[in-house]
Design a protein around this motif. Structure first.
Motif, PDB file in Angstrom:
ATOM      1  N   SER A   1       6.225  -2.971  -2.538  1.00  0.00           N
ATOM      2  CA  SER A   1       7.087  -2.385  -1.519  1.00  0.00           C
ATOM      3  C   SER A   1       6.865  -3.012  -0.141  1.00  0.00           C
ATOM      4  O   SER A   1       7.429  -2.532   0.836  1.00  0.00           O
ATOM      5  CB  SER A   1       6.854  -0.867  -1.438  1.00  0.00           C
ATOM      6  OG  SER A   1       5.494  -0.571  -1.177  1.00  0.00           O
ATOM      7  N   LYS A   2       6.059  -4.068  -0.060  1.00  0.00           N
ATOM      8  CA  LYS A   2       5.838  -4.772   1.205  1.00  0.00           C
ATOM      9  C   LYS A   2       6.044  -6.262   1.001  1.00  0.00           C
ATOM     10  O   LYS A   2       5.492  -6.857   0.056  1.00  0.00           O
ATOM     11  CB  LYS A   2       4.428  -4.528   1.740  1.00  0.00           C
ATOM     12  CG  LYS A   2       4.204  -3.177   2.368  1.00  0.00           C
ATOM     13  CD  LYS A   2       2.803  -3.103   2.951  1.00  0.00           C
ATOM     14  CE  LYS A   2       2.562  -1.754   3.627  1.00  0.00           C
ATOM     15  NZ  LYS A   2       1.188  -1.665   4.171  1.00  0.00           N
ATOM     16  N   SER A   3       6.749  -6.898   1.922  1.00  0.00           N
ATOM     17  CA  SER A   3       7.060  -8.317   1.771  1.00  0.00           C
ATOM     18  C   SER A   3       5.826  -9.193   1.906  1.00  0.00           C
ATOM     19  O   SER A   3       5.797 -10.309   1.381  1.00  0.00           O
ATOM     20  CB  SER A   3       8.104  -8.738   2.801  1.00  0.00           C
ATOM     21  OG  SER A   3       7.624  -8.538   4.116  1.00  0.00           O
ATOM     22  N   LYS A   4       4.775  -8.719   2.588  1.00  0.00           N
ATOM     23  CA  LYS A   4       3.586  -9.546   2.738  1.00  0.00           C
ATOM     24  C   LYS A   4       2.910  -9.828   1.389  1.00  0.00           C
ATOM     25  O   LYS A   4       2.171 -10.809   1.258  1.00  0.00           O
ATOM     26  CB  LYS A   4       2.580  -8.894   3.682  1.00  0.00           C
ATOM     27  CG  LYS A   4       1.891  -7.649   3.130  1.00  0.00           C
ATOM     28  CD  LYS A   4       0.775  -7.141   4.033  1.00  0.00           C
ATOM     29  CE  LYS A   4       1.290  -6.558   5.308  1.00  0.00           C
ATOM     30  NZ  LYS A   4       0.179  -6.000   6.139  1.00  0.00           N
TER      31      LYS A   4
ATOM     32  N   GLY B   1       3.792   1.721  -0.845  1.00  0.00           N
ATOM     33  CA  GLY B   1       3.363   1.540   0.529  1.00  0.00           C
ATOM     34  C   GLY B   1       3.605   2.683   1.487  1.00  0.00           C
ATOM     35  O   GLY B   1       3.214   2.600   2.659  1.00  0.00           O
TER      36      GLY B   1
ATOM     37  N   HIS C   1       2.641  -1.415  -6.356  1.00  0.00           N
ATOM     38  CA  HIS C   1       2.175  -1.144  -5.001  1.00  0.00           C
ATOM     39  C   HIS C   1       3.127  -0.154  -4.336  1.00  0.00           C
ATOM     40  O   HIS C   1       4.325  -0.413  -4.217  1.00  0.00           O
ATOM     41  CB  HIS C   1       2.132  -2.449  -4.192  1.00  0.00           C
ATOM     42  CG  HIS C   1       2.035  -2.226  -2.714  1.00  0.00           C
ATOM     43  ND1 HIS C   1       3.135  -2.302  -1.878  1.00  0.00           N
ATOM     44  CD2 HIS C   1       0.983  -1.904  -1.919  1.00  0.00           C
ATOM     45  CE1 HIS C   1       2.749  -2.053  -0.633  1.00  0.00           C
ATOM     46  NE2 HIS C   1       1.467  -1.808  -0.625  1.00  0.00           N
TER      47      HIS C   1
ATOM     48  N   THR D   1      -4.644  -4.373   3.893  1.00  0.00           N
ATOM     49  CA  THR D   1      -3.823  -4.409   2.687  1.00  0.00           C
ATOM     50  C   THR D   1      -3.926  -5.692   1.857  1.00  0.00           C
ATOM     51  O   THR D   1      -4.295  -5.658   0.685  1.00  0.00           O
ATOM     52  CB  THR D   1      -2.351  -4.158   3.061  1.00  0.00           C
ATOM     53  OG1 THR D   1      -2.236  -2.857   3.634  1.00  0.00           O
ATOM     54  CG2 THR D   1      -1.440  -4.247   1.836  1.00  0.00           C
TER      55      THR D   1
ATOM     56  N   ASP E   1      11.465  -1.090  -1.166  1.00  0.00           N
ATOM     57  CA  ASP E   1      10.705  -0.273  -0.222  1.00  0.00           C
ATOM     58  C   ASP E   1      10.875   1.224  -0.465  1.00  0.00           C
ATOM     59  O   ASP E   1      10.302   2.043   0.258  1.00  0.00           O
ATOM     60  CB  ASP E   1      11.061  -0.625   1.217  1.00  0.00           C
ATOM     61  CG  ASP E   1      12.545  -0.458   1.519  1.00  0.00           C
ATOM     62  OD1 ASP E   1      13.295  -0.054   0.616  1.00  0.00           O
ATOM     63  OD2 ASP E   1      12.952  -0.741   2.665  1.00  0.00           O
TER      64      ASP E   1
ATOM     65  N   GLU F   1      -1.408 -10.879   6.865  1.00  0.00           N
ATOM     66  CA  GLU F   1       0.002 -11.258   6.826  1.00  0.00           C
ATOM     67  C   GLU F   1       0.125 -12.469   5.917  1.00  0.00           C
ATOM     68  O   GLU F   1      -0.814 -13.270   5.819  1.00  0.00           O
ATOM     69  CB  GLU F   1       0.543 -11.566   8.214  1.00  0.00           C
ATOM     70  CG  GLU F   1       0.580 -10.361   9.147  1.00  0.00           C
ATOM     71  CD  GLU F   1       1.499  -9.244   8.658  1.00  0.00           C
ATOM     72  OE1 GLU F   1       2.471  -9.549   7.925  1.00  0.00           O
ATOM     73  OE2 GLU F   1       1.268  -8.075   9.014  1.00  0.00           O
TER      74      GLU F   1
ATOM     75  N   ASP G   1      -1.044   2.475  -1.150  1.00  0.00           N
ATOM     76  CA  ASP G   1      -1.468   1.864   0.102  1.00  0.00           C
ATOM     77  C   ASP G   1      -1.844   2.934   1.121  1.00  0.00           C
ATOM     78  O   ASP G   1      -1.054   3.797   1.473  1.00  0.00           O
ATOM     79  CB  ASP G   1      -0.317   1.005   0.644  1.00  0.00           C
ATOM     80  CG  ASP G   1      -0.759  -0.031   1.645  1.00  0.00           C
ATOM     81  OD1 ASP G   1      -1.686   0.250   2.420  1.00  0.00           O
ATOM     82  OD2 ASP G   1      -0.160  -1.126   1.657  1.00  0.00           O
TER      83      ASP G   1
ATOM     84  N   ASP H   1       0.718   4.398   3.872  1.00  0.00           N
ATOM     85  CA  ASP H   1       0.264   3.495   4.927  1.00  0.00           C
ATOM     86  C   ASP H   1       1.301   3.400   6.046  1.00  0.00           C
ATOM     87  O   ASP H   1       0.963   3.446   7.239  1.00  0.00           O
ATOM     88  CB  ASP H   1      -0.002   2.110   4.338  1.00  0.00           C
ATOM     89  CG  ASP H   1      -0.495   1.127   5.378  1.00  0.00           C
ATOM     90  OD1 ASP H   1      -1.676   1.224   5.775  1.00  0.00           O
ATOM     91  OD2 ASP H   1       0.291   0.257   5.793  1.00  0.00           O
ATOM     92  N   GLN H   2       2.559   3.277   5.679  1.00  0.00           N
ATOM     93  CA  GLN H   2       3.634   3.184   6.675  1.00  0.00           C
ATOM     94  C   GLN H   2       3.650   4.413   7.574  1.00  0.00           C
ATOM     95  O   GLN H   2       3.688   4.313   8.802  1.00  0.00           O
ATOM     96  CB  GLN H   2       4.977   3.038   5.968  1.00  0.00           C
ATOM     97  CG  GLN H   2       6.184   3.077   6.893  1.00  0.00           C
ATOM     98  CD  GLN H   2       7.498   3.162   6.134  1.00  0.00           C
ATOM     99  OE1 GLN H   2       7.619   2.635   5.024  1.00  0.00           O
ATOM    100  NE2 GLN H   2       8.465   3.838   6.703  1.00  0.00           N
TER     101      GLN H   2
END
Length: 351
Positions: free
Chosen positions: A163-166, A211, A209, A105, A185, A130, A65, A214-215
């Motif tokens: 690694s992202k809840s979305k 993340g 994925h 994303t 995560d 989202e 990401d 990006d974070q």
């Protein structure tokens, strides 16, 4: 403020998870399989053990990401020896493209799994960044097949590691076709699950994925030192996966890796789809069936290297990140996703 590797790791471990205890992995068991009308007539068929035996072909697709390809050059071989190994020993390009419509994303990851553009009626319709609830098909207003549902139609199921809840909407959308779903995560924790499953719980297709870049890009800026540290951290995780394959040559002989990104980034964001730093992404392949040290544009004269441009879908096409789904299926000897438009003819060659 510059983050040290220790502070970067601490920030990563402190980030919230979709479920469970922060900093820990959560594996979810999918609900009972239901037929996906976009997957074909056999979509509701149970996974057969023959399709998931130890000797099967395997494709592991990794999306990093927010990976701006310029970061690979910036940290160089000392900072990204494993990404450079994919370049040296595989077929790839650092000048692939994201979706034309959006460089964020969720839309781009939906594109990777469906091999569709974003905009309907030909696209997957996931035009928000989202989780809107429901499924991709419900959001689009029409059936949307994926690499997972197409795989299920052949009698097998895949694995999804995020690694992202979305990205939970991707699991909900094709839950009956996903045998293993892990949310973590931690880059090293998530890749640890991938590595263990690749050897002990093999699936034909795994989507991963990662993340962290990006974070950190949003927190500290793309191409900042903390961001470059995040790229180095991801490179080490890719190296762990390569080491696992080196230690299990029988598995390596049947495994192909595909690594790309949903978008790049510049400054503190990546939302503007007209910026080169946002729409340029890597697309690297390595392993079984892949020519060593090859350029994807040289191998695929039907595609055009866009240089610095941003071609639309009605122009000569570049390598796009949405090619992942149909490429993975082609490597597994399975036909394309119904209704897909990116690499729909499965003509992307790796050798």
């Amino acid at each position: 403020m510059r983050l040290t590797s220790r502070l970067l790791t601490a920030a990563l471990l402190a980030a919230p998870l979709l479920v469970g205890v922060p900093g820990s992995a959560t594996a979810l068991t999918p609900p009972a399989a239901t037929a996906d009308p976009a997957a074909g007539p056999a979509a509701g068929r149970a996974a057969g053990p023959a399709a998931e035996r130890a000797g099967m072909r395997r494709v592991v697709a990794i999306s990093v990401d927010g990976l701006n390809p310029a970061a690979i050059a910036r940290v160089g071989r000392p900072g990204s020896p494993n990404l450079h190994r994919l370049l040296d020993e595989g077929a790839g390009t650092l000048n692939a493209r994201s979706a034309v419509e959006m460089t964020v994303t969720l839309p781009n990851h939906t594109g990777m799994l469906t091999s569709r553009r974003i905009a309907t009626p030909a696209g997957h319709g996931m035009d928000v960044n989202e989780d809107p609830g429901g499924t991709v098909a419900q959001h689009a207003g029409h059936p949307v097949g994926s690499v997972f549902s197409r795989l299920r139609a052949s009698g097998a199921r895949g694995a999804l590691y995020v690694s992202k809840s979305k990205l939970d909407i991707l699991h909900r959308s094709w839950a009956g076709s996903i045998a293993r779903y892990v949310v973590d995560d931690s880059t090293s924790g998530l890749m640890g699950a991938v590595r263990r499953d690749l050897v002990a719980r093999p699936r034909p297709f795994s989507f991963v994925h990662l993340g962290l870049p990006d974070q950190v890009g949003h927190e500290s800026g793309w191409m900042s030192e903390p961001y470059l540290d995040a790229v180095r951290h991801v490179d080490r995780a890719v190296g762990d996966l390569l080491r696992t394959l080196d230690e299990h040559p029988a598995v390596a002989r049947r495994t192909t890796l595909v690594l790309t990104a949903d978008h790049g980034g510049a400054g503190s964001g990546h939302q503007d789809p007209t910026k080169y730093a946002n729409y340029r992404v890597p697309f690297l392949t390595w392993g079984a069936g892949v020519e060593r040290g090859a350029d994807l544009y040289r191998l695929n004269p039907q595609l055009r290297n866009p240089r610095g441009s941003r071609p639309s879908y009605d122009q000569e096409q570049p390598v796009r990140n949405a090619a992942v789904g149909n490429l993975a299926l082609d490597l597994l000897g399975i036909g394309p996703i119904a209704g897909s438009g990116v690499n729909a003819g499965q003509r992307l060659r790796l050798r």
